[in-house]
Design a protein around this motif. Structure first.
Motif, PDB file in Angstrom:
ATOM      1  N   LYS A 179       0.833  -1.203   0.000  1.00 41.72           N
ATOM      2  CA  LYS A 179       0.000   0.000   0.000  1.00 41.72           C
ATOM      3  C   LYS A 179       0.864   1.248   0.000  1.00 41.72           C
ATOM      4  O   LYS A 179       0.618   2.203  -0.746  1.00 41.72           O
ATOM      5  N   ASN A 180       1.905   1.256   0.833  1.00 38.53           N
ATOM      6  CA  ASN A 180       2.816   2.403   0.885  1.00 38.53           C
ATOM      7  C   ASN A 180       3.571   2.573  -0.433  1.00 38.53           C
ATOM      8  O   ASN A 180       3.862   3.701  -0.854  1.00 38.53           O
ATOM      9  N   SER A 181       3.878   1.459  -1.081  1.00 37.93           N
ATOM     10  CA  SER A 181       4.556   1.515  -2.375  1.00 37.93           C
ATOM     11  C   SER A 181       3.632   2.132  -3.433  1.00 37.93           C
ATOM     12  O   SER A 181       4.078   2.922  -4.271  1.00 37.93           O
ATOM     13  N   VAL A 182       2.354   1.768  -3.381  1.00 37.34           N
ATOM     14  CA  VAL A 182       1.382   2.339  -4.314  1.00 37.34           C
ATOM     15  C   VAL A 182       1.233   3.834  -4.067  1.00 37.34           C
ATOM     16  O   VAL A 182       1.164   4.638  -4.998  1.00 37.34           O
ATOM     17  N   LEU A 183       1.186   4.240  -2.806  1.00 40.00           N
ATOM     18  CA  LEU A 183       1.100   5.662  -2.475  1.00 40.00           C
ATOM     19  C   LEU A 183       2.315   6.428  -3.012  1.00 40.00           C
ATOM     20  O   LEU A 183       2.170   7.543  -3.544  1.00 40.00           O
ATOM     21  N   ALA A 184       3.487   5.835  -2.886  1.00 42.73           N
ATOM     22  CA  ALA A 184       4.702   6.477  -3.390  1.00 42.73           C
ATOM     23  C   ALA A 184       4.637   6.623  -4.911  1.00 42.73           C
ATOM     24  O   ALA A 184       5.043   7.655  -5.470  1.00 42.73           O
ATOM     25  N   GLN A 185       4.102   5.593  -5.574  1.00 32.73           N
ATOM     26  CA  GLN A 185       3.962   5.665  -7.029  1.00 32.73           C
ATOM     27  C   GLN A 185       2.941   6.728  -7.425  1.00 32.73           C
ATOM     28  O   GLN A 185       3.130   7.447  -8.417  1.00 32.73           O
ATOM     29  N   MET A 186       1.870   6.856  -6.649  1.00 28.77           N
ATOM     30  CA  MET A 186       0.862   7.889  -6.913  1.00 28.77           C
ATOM     31  C   MET A 186       1.482   9.282  -6.808  1.00 28.77           C
ATOM     32  O   MET A 186       1.188  10.176  -7.611  1.00 28.77           O
ATOM     33  N   LYS A 187       2.356   9.470  -5.828  1.00 29.60           N
ATOM     34  CA  LYS A 187       3.036  10.752  -5.659  1.00 29.60           C
ATOM     35  C   LYS A 187       4.008  11.002  -6.822  1.00 29.60           C
ATOM     36  O   LYS A 187       4.079  12.117  -7.359  1.00 29.60           O
ATOM     37  N   THR A 188       4.738   9.969  -7.228  1.00 33.11           N
ATOM     38  CA  THR A 188       5.679  10.086  -8.340  1.00 33.11           C
ATOM     39  C   THR A 188       4.968  10.480  -9.631  1.00 33.11           C
ATOM     40  O   THR A 188       5.485  11.260 -10.433  1.00 33.11           O
ATOM     41  N   LEU A 189       3.762   9.936  -9.823  1.00 28.78           N
ATOM     42  CA  LEU A 189       2.981  10.220 -11.028  1.00 28.78           C
ATOM     43  C   LEU A 189       2.194  11.529 -10.924  1.00 28.78           C
ATOM     44  O   LEU A 189       1.443  11.869 -11.838  1.00 28.78           O
ATOM     45  N   ASP A 190       2.354  12.238  -9.792  1.00 27.22           N
ATOM     46  CA  ASP A 190       1.634  13.500  -9.541  1.00 27.22           C
ATOM     47  C   ASP A 190       0.127  13.306  -9.456  1.00 27.22           C
ATOM     48  O   ASP A 190      -0.655  14.209  -9.753  1.00 27.22           O
ATOM     49  N   PHE A 191      -0.278  12.107  -9.017  1.00 24.44           N
ATOM     50  CA  PHE A 191      -1.693  11.852  -8.777  1.00 24.44           C
ATOM     51  C   PHE A 191      -2.144  12.465  -7.453  1.00 24.44           C
ATOM     52  O   PHE A 191      -3.308  12.794  -7.275  1.00 24.44           O
ATOM     53  N   ILE A 192      -1.201  12.585  -6.526  1.00 27.09           N
ATOM     54  CA  ILE A 192      -1.477  13.187  -5.229  1.00 27.09           C
ATOM     55  C   ILE A 192      -0.335  14.136  -4.874  1.00 27.09           C
ATOM     56  O   ILE A 192       0.781  14.002  -5.381  1.00 27.09           O
ATOM     57  N   SER A 193      -0.649  15.105  -4.011  1.00 33.45           N
ATOM     58  CA  SER A 193       0.367  16.061  -3.578  1.00 33.45           C
ATOM     59  C   SER A 193       1.216  15.455  -2.473  1.00 33.45           C
ATOM     60  O   SER A 193       0.903  14.390  -1.931  1.00 33.45           O
ATOM     61  N   ASP A 194       2.290  16.165  -2.120  1.00 34.08           N
ATOM     62  CA  ASP A 194       3.149  15.685  -1.037  1.00 34.08           C
ATOM     63  C   ASP A 194       2.383  15.651   0.288  1.00 34.08           C
ATOM     64  O   ASP A 194       2.542  14.715   1.072  1.00 34.08           O
ATOM     65  N   ALA A 195       1.528  16.655   0.512  1.00 31.24           N
ATOM     66  CA  ALA A 195       0.733  16.689   1.747  1.00 31.24           C
ATOM     67  C   ALA A 195      -0.243  15.518   1.798  1.00 31.24           C
ATOM     68  O   ALA A 195      -0.416  14.878   2.842  1.00 31.24           O
ATOM     69  N   GLU A 196      -0.897  15.228   0.674  1.00 37.59           N
ATOM     70  CA  GLU A 196      -1.826  14.094   0.618  1.00 37.59           C
ATOM     71  C   GLU A 196      -1.087  12.785   0.842  1.00 37.59           C
ATOM     72  O   GLU A 196      -1.594  11.870   1.517  1.00 37.59           O
TER      73      GLU A 196
END
Length: 278
Positions: free
Chosen positions: A238-255
């Protein structure tokens, strides 16, 4: 001085090269004929790509309490499924699924050539047929039309059908079918059933962290089930998916930071039966 041996040697070499050239030519012709025959055979045995949309997907029969709010029973053999419109599927689960399964989904034409190459090398090394390199479209074809058989012919059929489906449907239509049909384990099929099974809420109410957790399960539903023995592995993924979402700019750093900090609370029992309302 004239040397007849050299002349004979040149003649032999020329004849050898000519024979090899003819051999390779015949092998190419025979191979091409066999390959075309194989694809013609596949074409006759392939299901109609349009059937993926026209076939009837059964939903669960739901029995609520007298208020109409509390679900008491969800009956559909071994499957629990609730089909929801594209508009009701939240961006959180769409983005988490793309990050987890196929970040290039909206750019490719049904196949991920790099992923296929990696999977092919892995298959050669392991002398087997893996499931690697599959796009969202291929996974939909496999689950909805072909099944999970691991054979080379099935993989070829999957690739051909994936290309055909990409020609017949829009990306959003394919993604919608995928999110409503993919198995998430615990007899939950589709994102709505998975959301209720894992977190006891509608998909529209999923947080970013919860969406990432559900998207993580699809890789191996039995292994990553929140009701099994590998919950820690699920949280790592799950944390890996969140990191990938951040890398892809799907979510902000705060999110991203907020999602990492959220403690997930899975339902204690996958098939808990709520008490009827008075």
């Amino acid at each position: 001085m004239f040397n007849p041996r050299k002349k004979v040697k040149k003649i032999v070499t020329f004849k050898t090269l000519k024979a090899l050239a003819m051999l390779f030519l015949w092998l190419f012709v025979i191979g091409t004929i066999m390959l075309l025959s194989f694809f013609l055979y596949l074409q006759r045995t392939l299901p109609d790509p349009e059937s993926i949309a026209t076939r009837k997907v059964g939903e669960s029969t739901k029995i609520y309490d007298r208020t109409g709010e509390v679900l008491l029973y969800d009956i559909h053999g071994e499957e629990k499924r609730t089909i929801i419109p594209w508009e009701q599927i939240p961006d959180t689960i769409k983005k988490a699924t793309l990050a987890s399964e196929d970040s290039d989904f909206y750019n490719h034409k049904g196949l991920d050539l790099k992923g296929i190459s990696r999977a092919l090398l892995k298959d050669i090394a392991n002398l087997g047929v893996s499931q690697g390199g599959s796009t969202i479209t291929q996974q939909l074809v496999k689950k909805a039309l072909l099944g999970d058989e691991r054979t080379i012919s099935r993989k070829i059929k999957e690739a051909v059908l994936a290309i055909e489906i990409e020609r017949k449907f829009t990306k959003d239509q394919i993604f919608w079918m995928y999110l409503n049909q993919i198995p998430y384990g615990s007899n939950a099929y589709g994102i709505e059933a998975a959301s209720k099974a894992f977190f006891g809420k509608k998909a529209s109410r999923l947080t970013i962290a919860e969406a990432a957790a559900i998207a993580s399960v699809t890789k191996a539903p039995s292994y990553y089930s929140p009701f099994g023995n590998h919950v820690n592995e699920l949280l790592v993924r799950k944390n890996s998916v969140l990191a990938q979402m951040k890398t892809l700019d799907f979510i902000s750093d705060a999110e991203y930071q907020n999602a990492l900090a959220q403690k997930l609370e899975f339902k204690s029992e996958a098939h808990a039966l709520p008490a009827p309302a008075e």
